[in-house]
Design an enzyme around this catalytic site. Structure first.
Site, PDB file in Angstrom:
ATOM      1  N   ASP A  69     -17.899   1.658   3.838  1.00 42.85           N
ATOM      2  CA  ASP A  69     -17.500   0.311   4.265  1.00 42.85           C
ATOM      3  C   ASP A  69     -18.240  -0.781   3.486  1.00 42.85           C
ATOM      4  O   ASP A  69     -17.782  -1.918   3.420  1.00 42.85           O
ATOM      5  CB  ASP A  69     -17.761   0.126   5.765  1.00 42.85           C
ATOM      6  CG  ASP A  69     -16.744   0.873   6.615  1.00 42.85           C
ATOM      7  OD1 ASP A  69     -15.795   1.436   6.025  1.00 42.85           O
ATOM      8  OD2 ASP A  69     -16.900   0.905   7.849  1.00 42.85           O
ATOM      9  N   HIS A 127       0.823  -1.217   0.000  1.00 46.74           N
ATOM     10  CA  HIS A 127       0.000   0.000   0.000  1.00 46.74           C
ATOM     11  C   HIS A 127       0.861   1.273   0.000  1.00 46.74           C
ATOM     12  O   HIS A 127       0.348   2.354  -0.310  1.00 46.74           O
ATOM     13  CB  HIS A 127      -0.899   0.042   1.228  1.00 46.74           C
ATOM     14  CG  HIS A 127      -2.248  -0.602   1.053  1.00 46.74           C
ATOM     15  ND1 HIS A 127      -3.117  -0.245   0.045  1.00 46.74           N
ATOM     16  CD2 HIS A 127      -2.885  -1.558   1.780  1.00 46.74           C
ATOM     17  CE1 HIS A 127      -4.241  -0.956   0.168  1.00 46.74           C
ATOM     18  NE2 HIS A 127      -4.124  -1.768   1.206  1.00 46.74           N
TER      19      HIS A 127
HETATM   20  N1  BES Z   1      -6.826  -0.651   4.036  1.00 44.71           N
HETATM   21  C1  BES Z   1      -7.259  -1.934   4.437  1.00 44.71           C
HETATM   22  C2  BES Z   1      -8.141  -1.915   5.654  1.00 44.71           C
HETATM   23  C3  BES Z   1      -9.418  -1.101   5.523  1.00 44.71           C
HETATM   24  C4  BES Z   1     -10.099  -0.984   4.335  1.00 44.71           C
HETATM   25  C5  BES Z   1      -9.919  -0.470   6.628  1.00 44.71           C
HETATM   26  C6  BES Z   1     -11.263  -0.212   4.248  1.00 44.71           C
HETATM   27  C7  BES Z   1     -11.077   0.296   6.553  1.00 44.71           C
HETATM   28  C8  BES Z   1     -11.758   0.427   5.353  1.00 44.71           C
HETATM   29  C9  BES Z   1      -6.074  -2.876   4.694  1.00 44.71           C
HETATM   30  O1  BES Z   1      -5.022  -2.673   3.823  1.00 44.71           O
HETATM   31  C10 BES Z   1      -6.544  -4.280   4.447  1.00 44.71           C
HETATM   32  O2  BES Z   1      -6.906  -4.569   3.351  1.00 44.71           O
HETATM   33  N2  BES Z   1      -6.514  -5.117   5.467  1.00 44.71           N
HETATM   34  C11 BES Z   1      -6.934  -6.500   5.384  1.00 44.71           C
HETATM   35  C12 BES Z   1      -5.766  -7.427   5.242  1.00 44.71           C
HETATM   36  C13 BES Z   1      -5.332  -7.719   3.862  1.00 44.71           C
HETATM   37  C14 BES Z   1      -4.197  -8.731   3.883  1.00 44.71           C
HETATM   38  C15 BES Z   1      -6.416  -8.190   2.944  1.00 44.71           C
HETATM   39  C16 BES Z   1      -7.608  -6.877   6.688  1.00 44.71           C
HETATM   40  O3  BES Z   1      -7.593  -6.074   7.613  1.00 44.71           O
HETATM   41  O4  BES Z   1      -8.132  -7.977   6.778  1.00 44.71           O
HETATM   42 ZN    ZN Z   2      -5.454  -3.296   1.863  1.00 41.21          ZN
END
Ligand code: BES
Ligand code: ZN
Length: 640
Positions: free
Chosen positions: A407, A331
């Site tokens: 979301d 990211h």
């Molecule tokens: N940016 C996201 C988390 C997010 C997205 C928070 C939208 C709030 C709103 C983060 O990079 C993400 O994708 N996290 C994933 C893990 C990833 C390996 C798929 C998670 O938290 O599960």
């Molecule tokens: Zn992500």
């Protein structure tokens, strides 16, 4: 000629109609100019900000963290960039108590400002409109957060690993920054920031900025973030944490009781960084550190610049779940450097990042490993499509989230359909061309935003037009603007997973679990995960028991395995796993694990009762973001 006031009024009454904003802005330009149409700023349906009027370019935060009252109290000074004749600036706020607003031309000669609240919306919060004088360049806001602010979680010591000190963590993405800072909370508006954070003695504060590596005696910490970021990347964590260096520009923060484990788990961080830089260009953010948070952090990871926030559920003690760190590191290019213009373009952040993550893991662990991750992506995507429906509009990459909570777009579509689209482009034009294209894309658009339409146009002119038939082979429009999954999805089953399926088939045909030990002894947690996932839906409690006796899934300490095994346990009524599941749900607040478990329980009446009983105790341990989702699922009425 249309005057500015009537346009303003129209825009206010139709705040969510982004097309209207664009249309009217263009109309206004046309009505007073004969020059060609300008490139109009993209309207963000999830922010009250009107950057063409005035936009924030720098933030100076001064906050006191009050653990007793569970709030932040202090000031935000916003430096703005404005057109000469703009009369006001519009900010986003939600769950904030605004105490006073001052304006000044220079940050010194301050005077009381006129301000008012505009629209108030359940999702977007309250619009704060501050009147500007001709020379105004600074807005000085004194404020405090309200209890329950969606971005914040104040944890009592009992919910930390050490159990001795409290902890605070923030989660600003997607539109929660406005619940702890009065700001223009739109991914298209970037600003630099400084901050002074006062915390109780003995605690350390860290942010998405240049961070301390030692505790300060005074409890006061100063931060500087020289690279401009959008508000959703503002972040703060406070707790009894310490720092360990992992390399020249990488390191890890964690509670003292966790730090050794974290140092081991992230041992490949430098390698990942080198791989990433080699692929798509130099890392632009100075340092890259990771903080391991308490288990109630609602996500797996969050790509806060310079300091990824991570769940402790990836500490499996065998480095088996670190692809999540590869994801958050990726990211730093896709998302933080080139940012989705609005949340309707979210797949540009996440789809690119899943692709990039896969490339990092391929380099680190080999193609077979990357192929397992790709298959997990494919299965997540299939499950998602089945759940929301093949023809549902939300299965488009170009999703429409206007008037909705952003979301809602956080589904496997953005992540995994996005990933497969990029993988298809790679396979069609060849990896070499695609990598060159991506590197150029990140370089040319660094610290800027990107819309889906602009990306598609760029893809065509910079890549597809140089490759005969590529456009027809890929079917770009179908992938981006249509529902469902196109037939040309480049899915190749993983050979390691095929071996897993062979074992499951053998077991179904009568092979005893103890006779599978030899074949399975070198399996990684991904293989075990797949094994549990492909067990038949009709599996009986007795069959679950016979597997558990040999493989001890109920006592697994791998959070991914725990989640799928407990979900299977609920579905098959395998009660011996319930106690451990309960303990898992009391402790872990990661939404990805909570949702399938609570959902599985709600499939029966008895299960729903069990879910409610667990939630009654566990709810107070979860982050407001997770609480929102589970309250909805369980139709929970908070007890008075
Ligand atoms: N940016 C996201 C988390 C997010 C997205 C928070 C939208 C709030 C709103 C983060 O990079 C993400 O994708 N996290 C994933 C893990 C990833 C390996 C798929 C998670 O938290 O599960
Ligand atoms: Zn992500």
């Amino acid at each position: 000629m249309i005057d500015e006031k009537s346009i303003q009024t129209l825009m206010e009454t139709c705040r969510y109609c982004s097309w209207m904003y664009v249309l009217l802005a263009a109309l206004m330009w046309f009505s007073c100019n004969n020059e060609p149409e300008p490139k109009v700023e993209v309207a963000d349906p999830h922010s009250y900000a009107m950057p063409s009027e005035a936009k924030v370019t720098h933030l100076d935060l001064d906050l006191n963290v009050d653990f007793n009252a569970e709030k932040l109290i202090g000031t935000a000074i916003l430096k703005i960039d404005r057109s000469k004749d703009s009369k006001q600036i519009r900010l986003d706020t939600k769950q904030l108590i605004i105490e006073s607003v001052l304006i000044s031309p220079d940050g010194v000669k301050e005077k009381v400002a006129k301000y008012r609240f505009g629209q108030d919306d359940k999702i977007l919060g309250k619009e704060l409109i501050v009147e500007l004088e001709p020379q105004t360049q600074y807005i000085h806001i004194s404020y405090q957060t309200e209890p329950g602010a969606e971005a914040l979680q104040f944890l009592p010591p009992a919910l930390t690993d050490n159990k001795t000190s409290p902890f605070l963590l923030t989660q600003s993405q997607a539109i929660n920054a406005r619940t702890w800072v009065p700001i223009q909370d739109s991914p298209g508006i970037r600003f630099t920031y400084n901050a002074t954070i006062k915390v109780p003695e003995g605690l350390m504060a860290v942010m998405s900025a240049k961070n301390p590596t030692h505790k300060s005696n005074s409890g006061v910490y100063s931060f500087e973030m020289p690279q401009p970021i959008p508000a959703y990347l503002l972040a703060l964590a406070v707790g009894d944490i310490e720092f360990r260096s992992l390399g020249e520009k990488t390191g890890v923060y964690a509670e003292p009781s966790m730090i050794e484990k974290a140092v081991y788990e992230f041992g490949d961080l430098n390698k990942m960084m080198n791989i990433a830089e080699k692929l798509y260009g130099e890392y632009q953010w100075g340092r890259y550190d990771v903080i391991v948070l308490p288990p109630s952090f609602p996500f797996g990871g969050m790509e806060n610049p310079r300091l990824t926030f991570a769940t402790p559920t990836i500490i499996a003690e065998d480095r088996s779940l670190v692809s999540l760190i590869a994801h958050e590191l990726a990211h730093s290019w896709s998302g933080n450097l080139v940012t989705n213009a609005t949340w309707n373009d979210f797949w540009l952040n996440e789809g690119f990042t899943v692709y990039f993550e896969n490339r990092i893991m391929e380099e680190l662990e080999g193609p077979e490993y990357a192929s397992m991750l790709a298959q997990i992506s494919y299965e997540d995507l299939e499950d998602e499509i089945e759940e929301i429906g093949f023809d549902h509009l939300d299965t488009k990459l170009a999703i429409e989230l206007t008037d909705r909570n952003p979301d809602d777009g956080m589904t496997s579509i953005a992540y995994d359909k996005g990933f497969y689209f990029l993988k298809l482009i790679e396979e069609t034009v060849g990896r070499k061309s695609f990598d060159q294209f991506l590197k150029k894309y990140f370089t040319e658009h660094a610290f800027k935003t990107m819309t889906t339409d602009d990306f598609v146009a760029y893809l065509r002119t910079e890549l597809l037009e140089n490759h005969d038939d590529a456009e027809e082979m890929i079917q770009v429009n179908a992938w981006v603007y249509d529902t469902g999954i196109p037939d040309n999805i480049p899915f190749n089953p993983s050979t390691r997973f095929q071996a897993v399926e062979d074992q499951v088939h053998g077991w179904i045909a009568g092979l005893k679990p103890k006779d599978m030990k030899e074949e399975t002894k070198n399996w990684s947690s991904h293989e075990w995960l797949h094994f549990i996932r492909v067990l038949p839906d009709s599996i009986s409690s007795a069959q679950m028991d016979s597997l558990d006796k040999v493989f001890d899934f109920t006592n697994s300490t791998n959070s991914e395995v725990q989640c799928v095994w407990y979900t299977k346990a609920v579905k098959s009524g395998y009660e011996p796993a319930y106690e451990n599941m309960k303990q898992f749900l009391y402790k872990v607040g990661r939404r990805k694990f909570l949702m399938p478990l609570y959902e599985a329980m709600t499939e029966t009446e008895e299960g729903t009762e069990m879910a409610k009983e667990i939630y009654r105790v566990a709810r107070q341990n979860y982050h407001p973001i997770a609480i929102l989702s589970i309250d909805k699922l369980l139709k929970w009425e908070p007890e008075s």
